[in-house]
Design a protein around this motif. Structure first.
Motif, PDB file in Angstrom:
ATOM      1  N   CYS A 229     -16.960  11.536  15.499  1.00  0.00           N
ATOM      2  CA  CYS A 229     -16.457  10.673  16.574  1.00  0.00           C
ATOM      3  C   CYS A 229     -17.427   9.560  16.930  1.00  0.00           C
ATOM      4  O   CYS A 229     -17.259   8.877  17.929  1.00  0.00           O
ATOM      5  CB  CYS A 229     -16.152  11.511  17.824  1.00  0.00           C
ATOM      6  SG  CYS A 229     -17.615  12.255  18.557  1.00  0.00           S
ATOM      7  N   GLN A 230     -18.479   9.377  16.093  1.00  0.00           N
ATOM      8  CA  GLN A 230     -19.473   8.337  16.372  1.00  0.00           C
ATOM      9  C   GLN A 230     -19.308   7.144  15.430  1.00  0.00           C
ATOM     10  O   GLN A 230     -20.276   6.475  15.095  1.00  0.00           O
ATOM     11  CB  GLN A 230     -20.891   8.926  16.228  1.00  0.00           C
ATOM     12  CG  GLN A 230     -21.163  10.128  17.104  1.00  0.00           C
ATOM     13  CD  GLN A 230     -21.173   9.787  18.586  1.00  0.00           C
ATOM     14  OE1 GLN A 230     -21.509   8.676  18.967  1.00  0.00           O
ATOM     15  NE2 GLN A 230     -20.796  10.742  19.425  1.00  0.00           N
ATOM     16  N   GLY A 231     -18.077   6.886  15.021  1.00  0.00           N
ATOM     17  CA  GLY A 231     -17.821   5.776  14.120  1.00  0.00           C
ATOM     18  C   GLY A 231     -17.913   6.195  12.661  1.00  0.00           C
ATOM     19  O   GLY A 231     -17.939   7.388  12.328  1.00  0.00           O
ATOM     20  N   ASN A 232     -17.991   5.221  11.773  1.00  0.00           N
ATOM     21  CA  ASN A 232     -18.058   5.501  10.335  1.00  0.00           C
ATOM     22  C   ASN A 232     -19.138   4.679   9.639  1.00  0.00           C
ATOM     23  O   ASN A 232     -19.082   4.466   8.429  1.00  0.00           O
ATOM     24  CB  ASN A 232     -16.692   5.239   9.682  1.00  0.00           C
ATOM     25  CG  ASN A 232     -16.309   3.770   9.739  1.00  0.00           C
ATOM     26  OD1 ASN A 232     -16.811   3.021  10.568  1.00  0.00           O
ATOM     27  ND2 ASN A 232     -15.407   3.362   8.852  1.00  0.00           N
ATOM     28  N   VAL A 233     -20.127   4.215  10.406  1.00  0.00           N
ATOM     29  CA  VAL A 233     -21.207   3.393   9.849  1.00  0.00           C
ATOM     30  C   VAL A 233     -22.385   4.292   9.471  1.00  0.00           C
ATOM     31  O   VAL A 233     -22.962   4.977  10.326  1.00  0.00           O
ATOM     32  CB  VAL A 233     -21.664   2.315  10.852  1.00  0.00           C
ATOM     33  CG1 VAL A 233     -22.819   1.510  10.274  1.00  0.00           C
ATOM     34  CG2 VAL A 233     -20.504   1.407  11.217  1.00  0.00           C
ATOM     35  N   VAL A 234     -22.718   4.304   8.193  1.00  0.00           N
ATOM     36  CA  VAL A 234     -23.831   5.102   7.674  1.00  0.00           C
ATOM     37  C   VAL A 234     -25.030   4.185   7.475  1.00  0.00           C
ATOM     38  O   VAL A 234     -24.956   3.206   6.731  1.00  0.00           O
ATOM     39  CB  VAL A 234     -23.443   5.757   6.324  1.00  0.00           C
ATOM     40  CG1 VAL A 234     -24.616   6.529   5.743  1.00  0.00           C
ATOM     41  CG2 VAL A 234     -22.237   6.675   6.513  1.00  0.00           C
ATOM     42  N   ASP A 235     -26.132   4.480   8.157  1.00  0.00           N
ATOM     43  CA  ASP A 235     -27.332   3.637   8.072  1.00  0.00           C
ATOM     44  C   ASP A 235     -28.160   3.959   6.836  1.00  0.00           C
ATOM     45  O   ASP A 235     -29.345   4.305   6.907  1.00  0.00           O
ATOM     46  CB  ASP A 235     -28.186   3.798   9.337  1.00  0.00           C
ATOM     47  CG  ASP A 235     -27.525   3.194  10.556  1.00  0.00           C
ATOM     48  OD1 ASP A 235     -26.772   2.216  10.403  1.00  0.00           O
ATOM     49  OD2 ASP A 235     -27.746   3.716  11.661  1.00  0.00           O
ATOM     50  N   GLN A 236     -27.492   3.861   5.688  1.00  0.00           N
ATOM     51  CA  GLN A 236     -28.133   4.164   4.410  1.00  0.00           C
ATOM     52  C   GLN A 236     -27.301   3.514   3.310  1.00  0.00           C
ATOM     53  O   GLN A 236     -26.112   3.253   3.501  1.00  0.00           O
ATOM     54  CB  GLN A 236     -28.215   5.680   4.215  1.00  0.00           C
ATOM     55  CG  GLN A 236     -29.125   6.131   3.115  1.00  0.00           C
ATOM     56  CD  GLN A 236     -30.511   5.550   3.247  1.00  0.00           C
ATOM     57  OE1 GLN A 236     -30.763   4.461   2.732  1.00  0.00           O
ATOM     58  NE2 GLN A 236     -31.413   6.230   3.950  1.00  0.00           N
TER      59      GLN A 236
END
Length: 309
Positions: free
Chosen positions: A167-174
């Motif tokens: 539920c925290q979005g779908n942006v992966v910082d990798q």
């Protein structure tokens, strides 16, 4: 607010903000990828085709080259495609596949490096028992155990991670999917179950680390008792490549796992993850072939036979 059923894709971290720099990164990644394919492919071909290399040490080296090819092929092709087409998207299924393959291949490589430490220990500390302790059947069983245990470990972690509600979005910082980044997107306390599984895996990894250290303590004690300088040189020349590969692998993975939050940022995380997922598979062939006369000779014969020289 999103949940896991509504997430159909993830957005990976881009290497640069402009398309021109993305193309530059594509060219760099392509060069690294082709070098890794060439180096590991040559080792596979040399060991498979050269009868003198059909020994336990080279059998494990062949397995290591296979794992390195798989590891770098899990992350770089998608990163190159995204850089070339100026996109960041990866499908939900593709992300799950990346997590599974990376956990599987990195775990199998670490297990195999532990087995290779045992091989070097027996070769130097118990040379008279080498053939009985490391016959073809025993080598196949140890390699199968490394691959099989890592496969089950990867199934466990992948199933745990992707069963969590997001539920925290779908942006992966990798620039590829990895478990810590997916856990950041979870909104459920059940992520502690996966954290517990990670702690268990790290405990097993620490056990392997202790085994490698103890093996080399015994190896160094034995080598220091060798009276001739030529014996020292021969013993160290067989152990040094493995020791360098283990040090490179462990230092990059440990720094990625244990780096303090104060220095954590998307750019730092990208560099660190690049070091442990791309650097070892690319340089391992160079490390193993640099001081290995048998492997150099096999590669020379292979290249001559192929018509390159």
């Amino acid at each position: 607010m999103m949940n896991s059923s509504s997430v159909t894709e993830f957005l990976l971290l881009a290497f640069a903000d402009t398309h021109e720099l993305q193309l530059l990164h594509f060219a760099l990644l392509l060069g690294i990828y082709l070098a890794a394919l060439l180096g590991n492919g040559l080792i596979l071909s040399a060991v498979a085709c050269h009868h003198r290399l059909h020994t336990p040490m080279y059998f494990f080296l062949l397995n290591l080259a296979l794992l390195d090819l798989g590891c770098i092929s899990t992350t770089l092709p998608k990163a190159m495609a995204n850089a070339l087409w100026d996109t960041r998207a990866i499908s939900y299924q593709g992300c799950a596949a990346q997590v599974f393959l990376l956990v599987f291949l990195v775990g199998a490589e670490y297990s195999l490096l532990t087995v290779m430490a045992y091989d070097r220990y027996v070769a130097i500390c118990k040379p008279l028992h080498y053939r009985s302790l490391l016959g073809s059947r025993a080598c196949a069983q140890m390699a199968a155990a490394a691959w099989g245990s890592s496969f089950l470990n990867a199934v466990l972690h992948t199933a745990n991670t992707f069963s969590l509600p997001l539920c925290q979005g779908n942006v992966v910082d990798q620039f590829f999917c990895e478990i810590p980044q997916i856990l950041k997107l979870s909104c459920s306390d059940t992520y502690l179950r996966e954290v517990g599984a990670l702690v268990f895996s790290f405990s097993l990894a620490f056990g392997c680390f202790v085994f490698i250290v103890l093996s080399y303590v015994q190896i160094f004690r034995t080598v220091l008792r060798i009276p001739s300088e030529q014996g020292w040189h021969k013993a160290f020349s067989t152990c040094l490549p493995h020791l360098v590969v283990v040090s490179l692998f462990l230092s990059t993975v440990m720094f990625a796992s244990l780096k303090p939050p104060s220095i954590s940022s998307p750019s730092v995380d990208l560099v660190v993850s690049f070091q442990y997922s791309v650097l070892p598979p690319a340089v391992n062939p160079l490390i193993y072939s640099m001081r290995n006369k048998e492997l150099k000779e096999a590669l020379r014969i292979l290249l001559q036979y192929s018509g390159f020289q």
